[in-house]
Design an enzyme around this catalytic site. Structure first.
Site, PDB file in Angstrom:
ATOM      1  N   ASP A 478       0.835  -1.200   0.000  1.00  0.00           N
ATOM      2  CA  ASP A 478       0.000   0.000   0.000  1.00  0.00           C
ATOM      3  C   ASP A 478       0.873   1.254   0.000  1.00  0.00           C
ATOM      4  O   ASP A 478       2.082   1.196   0.280  1.00  0.00           O
ATOM      5  CB  ASP A 478      -0.886  -0.047   1.258  1.00  0.00           C
ATOM      6  CG  ASP A 478      -2.178   0.738   1.118  1.00  0.00           C
ATOM      7  OD1 ASP A 478      -2.304   1.515   0.157  1.00  0.00           O
ATOM      8  OD2 ASP A 478      -3.050   0.576   1.989  1.00  0.00           O
ATOM      9  N   ASP A 548     -10.528   2.233  -3.544  1.00  0.00           N
ATOM     10  CA  ASP A 548     -11.077   1.996  -2.204  1.00  0.00           C
ATOM     11  C   ASP A 548     -12.594   1.991  -2.232  1.00  0.00           C
ATOM     12  O   ASP A 548     -13.227   1.685  -1.231  1.00  0.00           O
ATOM     13  CB  ASP A 548     -10.594   3.089  -1.241  1.00  0.00           C
ATOM     14  CG  ASP A 548      -9.293   2.690  -0.568  1.00  0.00           C
ATOM     15  OD1 ASP A 548      -8.905   1.505  -0.649  1.00  0.00           O
ATOM     16  OD2 ASP A 548      -8.651   3.567   0.036  1.00  0.00           O
TER      17      ASP A 548
HETATM   18  C1  DGJ Z   1      -5.814   1.966   1.828  1.00  0.00           C
HETATM   19  C2  DGJ Z   1      -6.148   0.729   1.053  1.00  0.00           C
HETATM   20  O1  DGJ Z   1      -6.616   1.065  -0.199  1.00  0.00           O
HETATM   21  C3  DGJ Z   1      -7.161  -0.075   1.838  1.00  0.00           C
HETATM   22  O2  DGJ Z   1      -7.573  -1.184   1.093  1.00  0.00           O
HETATM   23  C4  DGJ Z   1      -6.540  -0.496   3.128  1.00  0.00           C
HETATM   24  O3  DGJ Z   1      -5.464  -1.353   2.884  1.00  0.00           O
HETATM   25  C5  DGJ Z   1      -6.083   0.726   3.902  1.00  0.00           C
HETATM   26  N1  DGJ Z   1      -5.260   1.580   3.101  1.00  0.00           N
HETATM   27  C6  DGJ Z   1      -5.336   0.335   5.138  1.00  0.00           C
HETATM   28  O4  DGJ Z   1      -4.790   1.396   5.772  1.00  0.00           O
END
Ligand code: DGJ
Length: 743
Positions: A478, A548
């Site tokens: 990430d 997301d």
């Molecule tokens: C952003 C990601 O896109 C989410 O899926 C998740 O992993 C969060 N970060 C965790 O902090």
């Protein structure tokens, strides 16, 4: 496929069955662009296409036949002598001059395609798959040598370009601009299409007619960004999904970029793509060289679907690498939306057990498992399992999960640090920050200085130790903030312009090390969803978290837009809970699954919280995806109806032999007494009889030509044409049609 070099006329012709690309050494030694488009016959020269003219009020080299570069189509132009458009290259020399004069110095061709050191790029597996032309241009005054690389692939409408700049002079220089491609096209009757958006709303296709002047997309955020993608399309006004000229330009790069189109007042279109020249400056000592990232150009006269299909094939087969490149993707469950930071080992095991029962194959533990990371304000950077949550550590948890028959995956955010962390307290200077200035935080975090090899080494040490000691088969990488105060404590003042690019090279270096040390691990890239969903990362991580936003309706749009450049096998897509966490919308479970199938597929919720009936439905969905994922992830994808233009959306995938296909049809809002709706399909064999089975059970037999020309009838009132069923009404509905050719 071949590259014809006509030495007498100084003409280079790269051609195959899909395209021709013609260049010529101009009388004054500059490299001119003569033609790019549908394949044409080769000839000794194409000089009739050369439009050298000294128009009134233009600057010329009088002793060179009145050549004004302003009116010549070129391959790697520079601003400053007689071309007033934006150039591809700018070199700041030790005397303060920025003028370049790059003239032809030689060329060579080679089979295959050279790798780009330290950078992601398309590649060949066998030399016969491609030919590469390297043309060298030299500036006699400052000693700069630029080698332009052009690769043409067998049977594909693709040209891959990059440039290598070498300082063969005696003084250091600063490269202020070094684009990966510059292409001058002879007219400006185009529409251009960009993929624009923001967090949770990534990659919306925006189509606009080209206007005179500059239009561009860019990122100065240190990553390719949610806002704009390093990808753009140029199409004729009449071009649609199924016909017409289309060109796609994609930068294989994950950092700051500029993708620009300049239509001049003579109707010439200049496309420029590469590292963003703002905040970029690279000091090149004598003897050193600089390699630009690669840009890929796709040409077709068969419309946007054909253009996308070419990108999909190339990116799946000759950009993605490693053990997972052509493998169907495991069906995963990720605990993020199920628990956020509120979990411990027993809770995770309960989620995993239920997922196993439902046929899931991989359990992914997301953020919050390490250090003091009980929320997003602390602990980032401290990659040590939190004992109070995971008494047996990651190694113990992974053992328990794998003992259940699931694989185990783990989340990292390698590039970041919370100020409230042991790592930051030990090494405050390891973050990007400007001297004497307050750093801005984003999500309470700072960015580690990945331009420093010792920082990358440190992070590598911690992550690789965890990957070695636990049973891990998937990593989610990430990256949750953009870069500000881009300044490295480790570089001298005259190299601070290198930090953005060095940072991305550091990211690539860590990816390269981890993917080669752990070749069986599947990497999924992520940046707060799709903030770094680009071709550069596909080289290391064959899939990325698309957004997301897990709402089914929004996901139709996001996945539809993403599909212009990127294959379904690269799009992370999960079924999540309702009401949806991003926009509180309630959509049927079936619709959520019908959207998520068209990607890598997984779940992002606690399946224990579903009713028994829904759990049975999930079992069916998992079974369905296992049965069809090969076709979905590796078939030929067609966009059929755009969710940006109507209340409906539809797409389909067709197998290579055209014997099987799956069509997905989505109706966003329910309509009352609506019109008659038909959906013409694509890519089928017109002469074959297909058995068409709607997922609700109705079925019938139709020829490919009927399905492609008369179309599939999708309106409620007439759906009895495939059976006797009227579909239930309701918003956010979806229908899948399975097509199988009859013997
Ligand atoms: C952003 C990601 O896109 C989410 O899926 C998740 O992993 C969060 N970060 C965790 O902090």
């Amino acid at each position: 496929m071949r590259i014809d070099v006509h030495e007498k006329s100084g003409t280079f012709h790269l051609h195959n069955d899909e395209l021709s690309y013609v260049m010529k050494v101009l009388p004054n030694g500059h490299l001119g662009q003569l033609y790019f488009g549908a394949p044409i016959h080769d000839r000794e020269d194409f000089d009739y296409l050369l439009e050298i003219c000294a128009r009134s009020h233009s600057a010329v080299f009088e002793d060179e036949g009145f050549v004004s570069l302003e009116h010549v189509k070129q391959e790697y132009p520079s601003y400053g002598n007689s071309d007033f458009r934006e150039g591809a290259v700018e070199i700041l020399q030790s005397d303060g001059s920025r003028i370049s004069d790059l003239r032809y110095a030689g060329c060579r061709t080679e089979h295959g395609k050279p790798r780009l050191p330290g950078l992601p790029a398309t590649y060949t597996e066998h030399d016969e798959e491609a030919e590469t032309l390297a043309v060298t241009l030299r500036d006699e005054k400052d000693g700069m040598e630029v080698t332009l690389f052009y690769t043409i692939f067998e049977g594909a409408g693709v040209i891959a370009r990059s440039a290598r700049l070498e300082n063969r002079g005696k003084e250091p220089v600063h490269i202020e601009r070094a684009m990966s491609l510059s292409l001058d096209l002879p007219d400006a009757s185009y529409d251009w299409i960009q993929l624009a958006g923001s967090w949770a709303r990534e990659r919306t296709p925006l189509r606009q007619p080209l206007h005179s002047g500059i239009q561009a997309v860019e990122s100065l955020r240190g990553h390719s960004s949610h806002q704009y993608n390093p990808f753009l399309m140029l199409v004729r006004p009449e071009t649609g999904e199924d016909g017409g000229e289309a060109m796609g330009f994609c930068l294989v790069y994950s950092g700051n970029f500029l993708a620009q189109i300049q239509a001049d007042t003579y109707g010439v279109t200049r496309v420029t793509m590469g590292i963003h020249p703002a905040w970029f400056s690279w000091k090149l000592e004598p003897g050193e060289s600089f390699q630009t990232p690669e840009a890929v150009i796709v040409y077709t006269d068969q419309g946007l679907n054909a253009m996308s299909q070419t990108f999909h094939r190339l990116f799946r087969d000759r950009l993605a690498r490693g053990a997972w490149k052509n493998r169907v993707r495991p069906i995963l469950i990720n605990n993020w939306e199920a628990t956020y930071f509120d979990f411990d080992e027993p809770k995770l095991l309960t989620i995993a057990e239920k997922a196993k029962e439902e046929g899931v194959e991989l359990f992914v533990l997301d953020d919050g498992w390490f250090g003091a990371r009980r929320n997003d304000r602390a602990g980032l950077g401290d990659w040590v399992p939190a004992e109070e949550l995971l008494p047996s550590g990651i190694a113990g948890l992974s053992k328990k999960i794998t003992a259940m028959g699931l694989s185990f995956g783990l989340w990292f955010e390698p590039e970041m640090v919370n100020p409230d962390s042991d790592l930051y307290r030990a090494h405050p200077d390891w973050t990007l920050h400007a001297p004497g200035r307050k750093p801005t935080t984003s999500r309470h975090q700072l960015v580690l200085d990945f331009s420093r090899p010792e920082v990358v080494d440190y992070v590598h040490g911690l992550i690789s130790a965890i990957l070695r000691e636990a049973d891990i088969s998937y990593v989610k990488w990430d990256m949750n903030r953009s870069i500000t105060e881009c300044y490295s404590a480790a570089l001298p003042a005259d190299r601070e312009g290198e930090v953005f690019h060095r940072y991305i090279l550091g990211v690539y270096d860590l990816y390269e090390r981890l993917t080669s040390e752990f070749p069986e691990i599947l990497f999924e890239s992520c940046a707060g969803g799709g903030g770094r969903f680009d071709a550069g990362l596909l080289y290391y991580a064959p899939q990325g978290w698309t957004s997301d936003d897990t709402d089914a309706v929004e996901r139709i749009r996001i996945q539809y837009g993403t599909s212009y450049a990127y294959p379904l096998s690269s799009m992370g897509s999960h079924v999540s809970a309702v009401p949806n966490h991003q926009l509180r919308r309630i959509t049927p479970l079936k619709t959520r699954a019908d959207v998520a199938y068209f990607g890598t597929y997984g779940y992002e919720l606690d399946l224990n919280r579903l009713s028994a009936e829904e759990q049975d439905q999930v079992k069916d969905c998992t079974r369905f995806m296992k049965e069809h994922r090969e076709l979905i992830q590796y078939g030929t994808f067609y966009r059929l109806r755009s969710p940006f233009e109507s209340n409906e959306a539809a797409w389909m995938v067709v197998s290579g032999d055209r014997k099987e296909a799956i069509v997905a049809y989505y109706q966003i809002l329910s309509t009352v007494n609506g019109g008659f709706l038909r959906l013409p399909l694509r890519g089928l064999d017109p002469d074959r009889l297909y058995h068409v089975k709607e997922d609700a059970g109705a079925e019938g037999d139709f020829y490919g030509d009927e399905l492609m020309h008369a179309g599939l009838v999708t309106s409620d009132e007439t759906s009895q044409k495939i059976g006797e069923r009227i579909r239930p009404a309701g918003d956010f509905r979806s229908t899948l049609y399975l097509l199988r050719a009859k013997d």
